[in-house]
Design a protein around this motif. Structure first.
Motif, PDB file in Angstrom:
ATOM      1  N   GLY A 131       0.783  -1.227   0.000  1.00  0.00           N
ATOM      2  CA  GLY A 131       0.000   0.000   0.000  1.00  0.00           C
ATOM      3  C   GLY A 131       0.811   1.271   0.000  1.00  0.00           C
ATOM      4  O   GLY A 131       0.241   2.368   0.027  1.00  0.00           O
ATOM      5  N   ARG A 132       2.141   1.159  -0.041  1.00  0.00           N
ATOM      6  CA  ARG A 132       2.976   2.361   0.009  1.00  0.00           C
ATOM      7  C   ARG A 132       3.950   2.456  -1.170  1.00  0.00           C
ATOM      8  O   ARG A 132       5.020   3.039  -1.069  1.00  0.00           O
ATOM      9  CB  ARG A 132       3.744   2.417   1.338  1.00  0.00           C
ATOM     10  CG  ARG A 132       2.831   2.629   2.541  1.00  0.00           C
ATOM     11  CD  ARG A 132       3.603   2.807   3.832  1.00  0.00           C
ATOM     12  NE  ARG A 132       2.704   3.033   4.953  1.00  0.00           N
ATOM     13  CZ  ARG A 132       2.271   4.223   5.338  1.00  0.00           C
ATOM     14  NH1 ARG A 132       2.651   5.302   4.671  1.00  0.00           N
ATOM     15  NH2 ARG A 132       1.467   4.346   6.375  1.00  0.00           N
ATOM     16  N   VAL A 133       3.549   1.851  -2.285  1.00  0.00           N
ATOM     17  CA  VAL A 133       4.346   1.940  -3.508  1.00  0.00           C
ATOM     18  C   VAL A 133       3.547   2.709  -4.546  1.00  0.00           C
ATOM     19  O   VAL A 133       2.399   2.371  -4.840  1.00  0.00           O
ATOM     20  CB  VAL A 133       4.722   0.547  -4.048  1.00  0.00           C
ATOM     21  CG1 VAL A 133       5.501   0.671  -5.362  1.00  0.00           C
ATOM     22  CG2 VAL A 133       5.537  -0.218  -3.017  1.00  0.00           C
ATOM     23  N   HIS A 134       4.157   3.750  -5.086  1.00  0.00           N
ATOM     24  CA  HIS A 134       3.499   4.548  -6.116  1.00  0.00           C
ATOM     25  C   HIS A 134       4.283   4.378  -7.415  1.00  0.00           C
ATOM     26  O   HIS A 134       5.502   4.476  -7.428  1.00  0.00           O
ATOM     27  CB  HIS A 134       3.469   6.025  -5.731  1.00  0.00           C
ATOM     28  CG  HIS A 134       2.889   6.905  -6.795  1.00  0.00           C
ATOM     29  ND1 HIS A 134       1.541   6.963  -7.059  1.00  0.00           N
ATOM     30  CD2 HIS A 134       3.484   7.739  -7.689  1.00  0.00           C
ATOM     31  CE1 HIS A 134       1.320   7.812  -8.042  1.00  0.00           C
ATOM     32  NE2 HIS A 134       2.487   8.290  -8.454  1.00  0.00           N
ATOM     33  N   ALA A 135       3.589   4.113  -8.513  1.00  0.00           N
ATOM     34  CA  ALA A 135       4.243   3.940  -9.809  1.00  0.00           C
ATOM     35  C   ALA A 135       3.417   4.602 -10.895  1.00  0.00           C
ATOM     36  O   ALA A 135       2.186   4.693 -10.795  1.00  0.00           O
ATOM     37  CB  ALA A 135       4.440   2.461 -10.129  1.00  0.00           C
ATOM     38  N   SER A 136       4.090   5.073 -11.921  1.00  0.00           N
ATOM     39  CA  SER A 136       3.382   5.650 -13.057  1.00  0.00           C
ATOM     40  C   SER A 136       2.506   4.580 -13.704  1.00  0.00           C
ATOM     41  O   SER A 136       2.882   3.414 -13.751  1.00  0.00           O
ATOM     42  CB  SER A 136       4.372   6.231 -14.074  1.00  0.00           C
ATOM     43  OG  SER A 136       5.492   5.403 -14.261  1.00  0.00           O
ATOM     44  N   VAL A 137       1.337   4.994 -14.164  1.00  0.00           N
ATOM     45  CA  VAL A 137       0.411   4.039 -14.780  1.00  0.00           C
ATOM     46  C   VAL A 137       0.643   3.994 -16.282  1.00  0.00           C
ATOM     47  O   VAL A 137       1.210   4.908 -16.880  1.00  0.00           O
ATOM     48  CB  VAL A 137      -1.058   4.408 -14.481  1.00  0.00           C
ATOM     49  CG1 VAL A 137      -1.323   4.390 -12.990  1.00  0.00           C
ATOM     50  CG2 VAL A 137      -1.413   5.773 -15.072  1.00  0.00           C
ATOM     51  N   LYS A 138       0.205   2.884 -16.889  1.00  0.00           N
ATOM     52  CA  LYS A 138       0.304   2.707 -18.339  1.00  0.00           C
ATOM     53  C   LYS A 138       1.729   3.024 -18.778  1.00  0.00           C
ATOM     54  O   LYS A 138       2.695   2.525 -18.215  1.00  0.00           O
ATOM     55  CB  LYS A 138      -0.731   3.575 -19.064  1.00  0.00           C
ATOM     56  CG  LYS A 138      -2.171   3.292 -18.649  1.00  0.00           C
ATOM     57  CD  LYS A 138      -3.137   4.196 -19.363  1.00  0.00           C
ATOM     58  CE  LYS A 138      -4.566   3.997 -18.879  1.00  0.00           C
ATOM     59  NZ  LYS A 138      -5.520   4.917 -19.514  1.00  0.00           N
ATOM     60  N   SER A 139       1.857   3.846 -19.822  1.00  0.00           N
ATOM     61  CA  SER A 139       3.177   4.297 -20.273  1.00  0.00           C
ATOM     62  C   SER A 139       3.252   5.812 -20.170  1.00  0.00           C
ATOM     63  O   SER A 139       3.615   6.512 -21.110  1.00  0.00           O
ATOM     64  CB  SER A 139       3.426   3.850 -21.718  1.00  0.00           C
ATOM     65  OG  SER A 139       3.645   2.475 -21.782  1.00  0.00           O
ATOM     66  N   TYR A 140       2.910   6.321 -19.000  1.00  0.00           N
ATOM     67  CA  TYR A 140       2.964   7.762 -18.775  1.00  0.00           C
ATOM     68  C   TYR A 140       4.419   8.164 -18.551  1.00  0.00           C
ATOM     69  O   TYR A 140       4.857   8.367 -17.414  1.00  0.00           O
ATOM     70  CB  TYR A 140       2.112   8.136 -17.566  1.00  0.00           C
ATOM     71  CG  TYR A 140       0.623   8.171 -17.829  1.00  0.00           C
ATOM     72  CD1 TYR A 140       0.067   7.609 -18.969  1.00  0.00           C
ATOM     73  CD2 TYR A 140      -0.241   8.788 -16.923  1.00  0.00           C
ATOM     74  CE1 TYR A 140      -1.286   7.643 -19.211  1.00  0.00           C
ATOM     75  CE2 TYR A 140      -1.615   8.823 -17.158  1.00  0.00           C
ATOM     76  CZ  TYR A 140      -2.124   8.244 -18.300  1.00  0.00           C
ATOM     77  OH  TYR A 140      -3.483   8.282 -18.522  1.00  0.00           O
ATOM     78  N   ASN A 141       5.170   8.294 -19.654  1.00  0.00           N
ATOM     79  CA  ASN A 141       6.618   8.468 -19.508  1.00  0.00           C
ATOM     80  C   ASN A 141       7.167   9.692 -20.223  1.00  0.00           C
ATOM     81  O   ASN A 141       8.385   9.825 -20.375  1.00  0.00           O
ATOM     82  CB  ASN A 141       7.341   7.211 -20.008  1.00  0.00           C
ATOM     83  CG  ASN A 141       7.116   6.930 -21.485  1.00  0.00           C
ATOM     84  OD1 ASN A 141       6.700   7.795 -22.244  1.00  0.00           O
ATOM     85  ND2 ASN A 141       7.394   5.697 -21.892  1.00  0.00           N
ATOM     86  N   ASN A 142       6.277  10.619 -20.644  1.00  0.00           N
ATOM     87  CA  ASN A 142       6.773  11.760 -21.410  1.00  0.00           C
ATOM     88  C   ASN A 142       6.658  13.062 -20.617  1.00  0.00           C
ATOM     89  O   ASN A 142       6.510  13.056 -19.392  1.00  0.00           O
ATOM     90  CB  ASN A 142       6.038  11.860 -22.755  1.00  0.00           C
ATOM     91  CG  ASN A 142       4.542  12.131 -22.582  1.00  0.00           C
ATOM     92  OD1 ASN A 142       4.050  12.354 -21.471  1.00  0.00           O
ATOM     93  ND2 ASN A 142       3.810  12.108 -23.689  1.00  0.00           N
ATOM     94  N   HIS A 143       6.713  14.193 -21.322  1.00  0.00           N
ATOM     95  CA  HIS A 143       6.789  15.499 -20.658  1.00  0.00           C
ATOM     96  C   HIS A 143       5.517  15.862 -19.907  1.00  0.00           C
ATOM     97  O   HIS A 143       5.533  16.774 -19.066  1.00  0.00           O
ATOM     98  CB  HIS A 143       7.118  16.587 -21.677  1.00  0.00           C
ATOM     99  CG  HIS A 143       6.037  16.819 -22.689  1.00  0.00           C
ATOM    100  ND1 HIS A 143       5.731  15.895 -23.670  1.00  0.00           N
ATOM    101  CD2 HIS A 143       5.182  17.861 -22.882  1.00  0.00           C
ATOM    102  CE1 HIS A 143       4.738  16.355 -24.406  1.00  0.00           C
ATOM    103  NE2 HIS A 143       4.385  17.540 -23.953  1.00  0.00           N
ATOM    104  N   THR A 144       4.400  15.174 -20.200  1.00  0.00           N
ATOM    105  CA  THR A 144       3.184  15.381 -19.395  1.00  0.00           C
ATOM    106  C   THR A 144       2.932  14.191 -18.473  1.00  0.00           C
ATOM    107  O   THR A 144       2.462  14.369 -17.346  1.00  0.00           O
ATOM    108  CB  THR A 144       1.957  15.607 -20.292  1.00  0.00           C
ATOM    109  OG1 THR A 144       1.846  14.522 -21.238  1.00  0.00           O
ATOM    110  CG2 THR A 144       2.070  16.915 -21.050  1.00  0.00           C
ATOM    111  N   GLY A 145       3.223  12.983 -18.936  1.00  0.00           N
ATOM    112  CA  GLY A 145       2.958  11.788 -18.130  1.00  0.00           C
ATOM    113  C   GLY A 145       3.803  11.699 -16.887  1.00  0.00           C
ATOM    114  O   GLY A 145       3.315  11.284 -15.821  1.00  0.00           O
TER     115      GLY A 145
END
Length: 467
Positions: A131-145
């Motif tokens: 419950g204490r791990v945060h990760a980017s979802v999908k492929s949100y890996n650019n200048h907005t994601g």
């Protein structure tokens, strides 16, 4: 529950002015994704202005909005924070989220495998800190994601895992400055986005920008099997990495390496040496590339001080992601066929890896291996040569029938041996019609191509209606 952001906190983070007292539990800039209690950020892009969708966002339950044009709010009393530029405010919010989080942060990049490694790390670290791990979802890996993913990170997160992508020099420097990782991993370097780079060495240099954001005492995790390892190591050292940890399947002197590998068509069992610790575990995904990815994951887990044994258990439970290795059974001619969904993206390295996985599956009864392959984009002057080079991987995989999609695939259609039946079409819709006419019970169908080719539509249709 503790609020993710309050209106006061948003105003302080962005330098804006708060109108109304509100708190939010989530953040989005897509009005279609708004959930009750979210903050909606009205981003203004080249083709679309988020302020147009403020009514929809509030109708969906947004608790507040971040706006640059308050006159376009659906109601003058609608709770909001006013700023001069919502894109800059998103970045300010990301920086504030990163500053207030006292856990360990991991940055992930590479020419292939980024999303899979990010997801594997999320699962592995979740075992140590539920419950204490945060990760980017999908492929949100650019200048907005990336800034959006940071803005969504709860203050009390023990671990944060962020995927970072690029297709031009300088982009990762900006993202690394936001993420400021304690550990940065480069999965591999290959010929992706060659249209924007003169060489693979230039791609390696651009990926190595991730190290510019490393925190003091930070760790760089490098693939020692990759031919650009020495170049990446030099970049990590120049950026001040305090530790460099290597992983590899073929490199006997890597810090994290296999002692024994037992592959099968659905998974891989492995005993590994993880910087002096021996760990026996299973990887829930097949393929040598996943064996390599798993070693990189374990190197990161050890670097952040999480539990290796629990990480091994998590790797065993991994399943393919939609568009990235998900396996499903579909109806086909009164029986069932297996669908391998790799439709999200493709470059020469990931295409070869996916075909190798296809070749590792044993066909049952009269089943065949069928490959639906979409064009690989952004390869520049290397486009024809790199598509033609796929012929060897197709043959090695034992493909019985190939459907090649997109104009760039014309060269591959010309060089494929006549003994491998193949069809060249220009659209995903044409490919779908061919698949439906070809697939029989017990066949195994690989679908892979660059996202813009649209093969995801083929996968979704086959999953809904079968072949």
């Amino acid at each position: 529950m503790t609020a993710l952001w309050t209106s006061t906190g948003l105003a302080m983070a962005t330098g804006g002015a708060a109108f109304g007292d509100f708190a939010v539990g989530g953040v989005t800039f897509d009005s279609r994704e708004v959930m009750p209690g979210d903050l909606f950020i009205a981003l203004k892009g080249e083709q679309m202005d988020g302020h147009m969708f403020l009514p929809q966002a509030f109708a969906a339950g947004a608790a507040g909005a971040l706006v640059a044009d308050a006159a376009r709010l659906p109601d003058a009393d609608a709770p909001h924070v006013a700023v001069s530029d919502t894109f800059e405010a998103l970045n300010d919010l990301a920086r504030a989220a990163r500053r207030r989080m006292n856990g360990k942060v991991v940055g992930v990049t590479g020419s292939a495998g980024k999303t899979g490694v990010k997801e594997a790390l999320r699962l592995a670290l979740e075992r140590s800190a539920p419950g204490r791990v945060h990760a980017s979802v999908k492929s949100y890996n650019n200048h907005t994601g990336v800034p959006l993913s940071l803005a969504r990170m709860p203050e009390d997160s023990t671990y944060g895992v962020f995927e970072m992508g690029m297709n031009h020099p300088g982009e990762l420097t900006a993202l690394a400055d936001l993420v400021r990782p304690h550990v940065a991993i480069i999965t591999t370097i290959a010929s992706a986005h060659r249209a924007f780079f003169d060489s693979e060495e230039a791609i390696a240099d651009a990926k190595a920008e991730i190290f510019t954001g490393l925190q003091p005492g930070g760790t760089a995790v490098l693939n020692k099997d990759n031919p650009h390892y020495a170049r990446l190591r030099a970049a990590a050292e120049a950026a001040g990495a305090a530790q460099i940890v290597t992983f590899g399947v073929a490199s006997a002197d890597a810090d994290v390496r296999p002692l024994k590998i037992a592959p099968s068509e659905t998974c891989t069992s492995m005993t590994a040496d993880v910087q002096g610790e021996r760990l026996t575990f299973k990887i829930g995904m097949p393929g040598e590339h996943w064996a390599l990815n798993a070693l990189g994951v374990l190197a990161v887990v050890k670097a952040v001080g999480a539990d290796l044994g629990l990480a091994g258990l998590a790797l065993g439970e991994m399943q393919g992601l939609e568009g990235r290795g998900k396996r499903t059974l579909i109806e086909a001619g009164g029986g069932m066929a297996m669908l391998l969904d790799e439709s999200y993206n493709a470059n020469p390295a990931s295409m070869a890896a996916a075909l190798s996985v296809l070749g590792g599956f044993e066909t049952r009864r009269r089943g065949r291996r069928i490959a639906v392959l979409g064009a690989m984009k952004e390869l520049g002057d290397e486009t024809e040569a790199m598509h033609a080079d796929l012929a060897g991987s197709i043959e090695a995989a034992g493909v019985a029938e190939a459907i090649l999609v997109g104009p760039e695939m014309a060269v591959l259609a010309r060089v494929l041996p006549a003994r491998i039946p193949h069809h060249h079409v220009n659209t995903a819709e044409e490919a779908l019609a061919l698949v439906r006419g070809l697939v029989r019970p017990d066949d195994i169908i690989l679908v892979k191509g660059s996202n813009s080719v649209g093969l995801g539509r083929v996968v979704r249709s086959l999953n809904r209606q079968g072949a």
